[in-house]
Design a protein around this motif. Structure first.
Motif, PDB file in Angstrom:
ATOM      1  N   PRO A 264       0.823  -1.215   0.000  1.00  0.00           N
ATOM      2  CA  PRO A 264       0.000   0.000   0.000  1.00  0.00           C
ATOM      3  C   PRO A 264       0.853   1.261   0.000  1.00  0.00           C
ATOM      4  O   PRO A 264       1.927   1.311   0.602  1.00  0.00           O
ATOM      5  CB  PRO A 264      -0.807  -0.126   1.295  1.00  0.00           C
ATOM      6  CG  PRO A 264       0.026  -0.990   2.180  1.00  0.00           C
ATOM      7  CD  PRO A 264       0.728  -1.952   1.275  1.00  0.00           C
ATOM      8  N   ILE A 265       0.376   2.268  -0.686  1.00  0.00           N
ATOM      9  CA  ILE A 265       1.003   3.581  -0.722  1.00  0.00           C
ATOM     10  C   ILE A 265      -0.056   4.613  -0.351  1.00  0.00           C
ATOM     11  O   ILE A 265      -1.189   4.547  -0.838  1.00  0.00           O
ATOM     12  CB  ILE A 265       1.577   3.904  -2.106  1.00  0.00           C
ATOM     13  CG1 ILE A 265       2.678   2.915  -2.485  1.00  0.00           C
ATOM     14  CG2 ILE A 265       2.110   5.334  -2.166  1.00  0.00           C
ATOM     15  CD1 ILE A 265       3.187   3.080  -3.900  1.00  0.00           C
ATOM     16  N   THR A 266       0.299   5.541   0.508  1.00  0.00           N
ATOM     17  CA  THR A 266      -0.603   6.636   0.870  1.00  0.00           C
ATOM     18  C   THR A 266      -0.057   7.934   0.295  1.00  0.00           C
ATOM     19  O   THR A 266       1.122   8.258   0.502  1.00  0.00           O
ATOM     20  CB  THR A 266      -0.739   6.759   2.391  1.00  0.00           C
ATOM     21  OG1 THR A 266      -1.294   5.540   2.906  1.00  0.00           O
ATOM     22  CG2 THR A 266      -1.646   7.923   2.762  1.00  0.00           C
ATOM     23  N   ILE A 267      -0.890   8.648  -0.433  1.00  0.00           N
ATOM     24  CA  ILE A 267      -0.489   9.911  -1.045  1.00  0.00           C
ATOM     25  C   ILE A 267      -1.354  11.036  -0.476  1.00  0.00           C
ATOM     26  O   ILE A 267      -2.552  11.101  -0.753  1.00  0.00           O
ATOM     27  CB  ILE A 267      -0.625   9.861  -2.575  1.00  0.00           C
ATOM     28  CG1 ILE A 267       0.340   8.817  -3.148  1.00  0.00           C
ATOM     29  CG2 ILE A 267      -0.368  11.238  -3.200  1.00  0.00           C
ATOM     30  CD1 ILE A 267       0.301   8.681  -4.648  1.00  0.00           C
ATOM     31  N   PRO A 268      -0.769  11.925   0.333  1.00  0.00           N
ATOM     32  CA  PRO A 268      -1.514  13.087   0.832  1.00  0.00           C
ATOM     33  C   PRO A 268      -1.783  14.065  -0.311  1.00  0.00           C
ATOM     34  O   PRO A 268      -0.934  14.276  -1.177  1.00  0.00           O
ATOM     35  CB  PRO A 268      -0.571  13.695   1.867  1.00  0.00           C
ATOM     36  CG  PRO A 268       0.507  12.683   2.095  1.00  0.00           C
ATOM     37  CD  PRO A 268       0.604  11.878   0.847  1.00  0.00           C
ATOM     38  N   VAL A 269      -2.954  14.670  -0.290  1.00  0.00           N
ATOM     39  CA  VAL A 269      -3.381  15.563  -1.366  1.00  0.00           C
ATOM     40  C   VAL A 269      -3.636  16.958  -0.818  1.00  0.00           C
ATOM     41  O   VAL A 269      -4.311  17.128   0.208  1.00  0.00           O
ATOM     42  CB  VAL A 269      -4.660  15.041  -2.050  1.00  0.00           C
ATOM     43  CG1 VAL A 269      -5.106  15.989  -3.168  1.00  0.00           C
ATOM     44  CG2 VAL A 269      -4.450  13.626  -2.591  1.00  0.00           C
ATOM     45  N   VAL A 270      -3.093  17.955  -1.496  1.00  0.00           N
ATOM     46  CA  VAL A 270      -3.411  19.354  -1.227  1.00  0.00           C
ATOM     47  C   VAL A 270      -4.255  19.863  -2.379  1.00  0.00           C
ATOM     48  O   VAL A 270      -3.836  19.788  -3.542  1.00  0.00           O
ATOM     49  CB  VAL A 270      -2.141  20.215  -1.078  1.00  0.00           C
ATOM     50  CG1 VAL A 270      -2.500  21.692  -0.944  1.00  0.00           C
ATOM     51  CG2 VAL A 270      -1.323  19.758   0.127  1.00  0.00           C
ATOM     52  N   VAL A 271      -5.451  20.344  -2.083  1.00  0.00           N
ATOM     53  CA  VAL A 271      -6.352  20.866  -3.105  1.00  0.00           C
ATOM     54  C   VAL A 271      -6.307  22.385  -3.064  1.00  0.00           C
ATOM     55  O   VAL A 271      -6.624  23.001  -2.044  1.00  0.00           O
ATOM     56  CB  VAL A 271      -7.790  20.361  -2.894  1.00  0.00           C
ATOM     57  CG1 VAL A 271      -8.723  20.930  -3.969  1.00  0.00           C
ATOM     58  CG2 VAL A 271      -7.838  18.836  -2.915  1.00  0.00           C
ATOM     59  N   ASN A 272      -5.891  22.995  -4.163  1.00  0.00           N
ATOM     60  CA  ASN A 272      -5.777  24.449  -4.292  1.00  0.00           C
ATOM     61  C   ASN A 272      -6.919  24.956  -5.172  1.00  0.00           C
ATOM     62  O   ASN A 272      -6.944  24.668  -6.371  1.00  0.00           O
ATOM     63  CB  ASN A 272      -4.430  24.812  -4.910  1.00  0.00           C
ATOM     64  CG  ASN A 272      -3.260  24.259  -4.123  1.00  0.00           C
ATOM     65  OD1 ASN A 272      -3.110  24.542  -2.942  1.00  0.00           O
ATOM     66  ND2 ASN A 272      -2.433  23.439  -4.774  1.00  0.00           N
ATOM     67  N   ILE A 273      -7.847  25.665  -4.573  1.00  0.00           N
ATOM     68  CA  ILE A 273      -9.058  26.091  -5.281  1.00  0.00           C
ATOM     69  C   ILE A 273      -9.006  27.588  -5.548  1.00  0.00           C
ATOM     70  O   ILE A 273      -8.859  28.399  -4.629  1.00  0.00           O
ATOM     71  CB  ILE A 273     -10.313  25.753  -4.466  1.00  0.00           C
ATOM     72  CG1 ILE A 273     -10.404  24.244  -4.254  1.00  0.00           C
ATOM     73  CG2 ILE A 273     -11.558  26.273  -5.164  1.00  0.00           C
ATOM     74  CD1 ILE A 273     -11.481  23.826  -3.303  1.00  0.00           C
ATOM     75  N   ILE A 274      -9.133  27.941  -6.812  1.00  0.00           N
ATOM     76  CA  ILE A 274      -9.232  29.345  -7.216  1.00  0.00           C
ATOM     77  C   ILE A 274     -10.624  29.527  -7.801  1.00  0.00           C
ATOM     78  O   ILE A 274     -10.935  29.011  -8.878  1.00  0.00           O
ATOM     79  CB  ILE A 274      -8.149  29.718  -8.230  1.00  0.00           C
ATOM     80  CG1 ILE A 274      -6.764  29.300  -7.713  1.00  0.00           C
ATOM     81  CG2 ILE A 274      -8.177  31.215  -8.504  1.00  0.00           C
ATOM     82  CD1 ILE A 274      -5.653  29.461  -8.729  1.00  0.00           C
TER      83      ILE A 274
END
Length: 359
Positions: free
Chosen positions: A124-134
């Protein structure tokens, strides 16, 4: 634009064991052929724009055109992408039962012994996500929409898409589970009166009115904004600048929004590029490949919901693959060799190994 092929011939690489615990396959001589590798795409053979009823001209993905731009702006990128591809092919070759690049997927659902990696081959691999909303106004992109997109990514990269049950028998044994979990780490919001952001990465720069990336060596950055031009999204392949690494999705195609492209599969497709997958037809004619053994050769994208079988180049198209251009409900699989190709990024010397080392 004229295709540029890197042809340096065949390189013979001799692996040597690092210690007594290394597997035997690392001692075999593995032939790495890079003669077919290319980076630039000929727009004449990469058909992308399609008129969709009620939506005008839709361009599902602008990734390859974006790659051409980045290559023109930074000649050193070509060499970096070559090195990543060489590493990928070495990794793939070591996974084959024969120890050669053309061996096909492992038989009897058993993987060959892998070289030493920081994670198991299918771990398993965990990928943290940053969502940048404009957005043009506060709440234009809702938290519900964001959460739905994360859920869809987890569904697709863990082989949990319910439509996968429709995979034709001839492809059924090729369906892969990427075993990647995406977690929502941070949401950054910015109000802007800009109506469209184009495809030159302005949304990724605070100096240009956008939002700067967050530590792209440990976070997948997704920018959500109105791209313009009917473009659904685009991504940056491994090897590009850290400050622009990530995925861009147009506001109306991020998460569950309704419509034929409104089930969040644009993000799945673009994250596939971020994980070093090409379009399934290879962005060329029948003589051009996507560098994946178990995807059929084709000469162009499919649109809508094609009936099976759809044929091209003497074989049946895998229209339901996430790296084609069909409607969201009609794409529902990655393949075993696509999975292996992406896994190379997370090996000890892979381009995205920092994601594994940080977990």
């Amino acid at each position: 634009m004229k295709q540029i092929f890197l042809r340096i011939g065949v390189v013979l690489l001799l692996f040597s064991a690092c210690n007594d615990n290394d597997v035997d396959i690392t001692q075999d001589q593995i032939e790495i052929d890079m003669s077919d590798f290319f980076v630039y795409t000929d727009f004449d053979t990469s058909v992308t724009s399609k008129k969709v009823q009620g939506k005008g001209n839709i361009e599902p993905c602008y990734t390859m055109q974006n790659l051409n731009r980045l290559l023109n702006e930074n000649p050193a990128l070509e060499k970096r992408m070559y090195d990543i591809e060489y590493h990928t092919r070495k990794f793939v070759a070591a996974k084959k039962p024969t120890g050669t690049p053309g061996g096909g997927p492992p038989g009897n659902n058993e993987d060959p012994d892998p070289p030493t990696d920081p994670i198991p081959y299918d771990g398993p691999i965990t990928i943290p996500v940053v969502v940048n909303i404009i957005e043009n106004y506060e709440g234009q992109v809702s938290d519900t929409q964001i959460n739905s997109q994360i859920a869809i990514l987890n569904e697709d990269f863990n082989n949990s898409n319910p439509n996968t049950s429709q995979v034709p028998n001839e492809f059924a044994n090729l369906v892969a589970n990427y075993n990647i979990t995406f977690t929502l780490s941070e949401i950054n919001r910015k109000i802007s009166n800009k109506k469209s952001w184009g495809t030159r990465d302005a949304m990724k720069s605070s100096k240009k009115g956008g939002i700067d990336a967050t530590d792209t060596s440990h976070y997948l950055n997704i920018w959500v904004c109105e791209i313009g031009g009917g473009i659904l999204g685009y991504a940056q392949f491994p090897g590009g600048r850290a400050s622009t690494d990530g995925v861009v999705i147009s506001t109306n195609y991020f998460g569950e929004t309704g419509g034929v492209y409104g089930d969040g599969r644009t993000a799945t497709h673009e994250v596939g590029h971020w994980l070093n997958l090409r379009h399934i037809w290879g962005d060329g004619g029948c003589s051009v490949d996507d560098y994946v053994d178990d995807t059929p050769i084709s000469d162009g994208p499919n649109y809508g919901c094609p009936e099976h079988p759809t044929t091209a180049c003497g074989s049946t198209d895998m229209t339901m693959n996430y790296m084609d251009y069909v409607y969201d409900d009609c794409m529902y699989m990655f393949t075993v060799d696509q999975h292996t190709r992406s896994r190379a990024l997370f090996a000890s010397d892979g381009f995205r190994s920092s994601f594994v080392n940080s977990n």
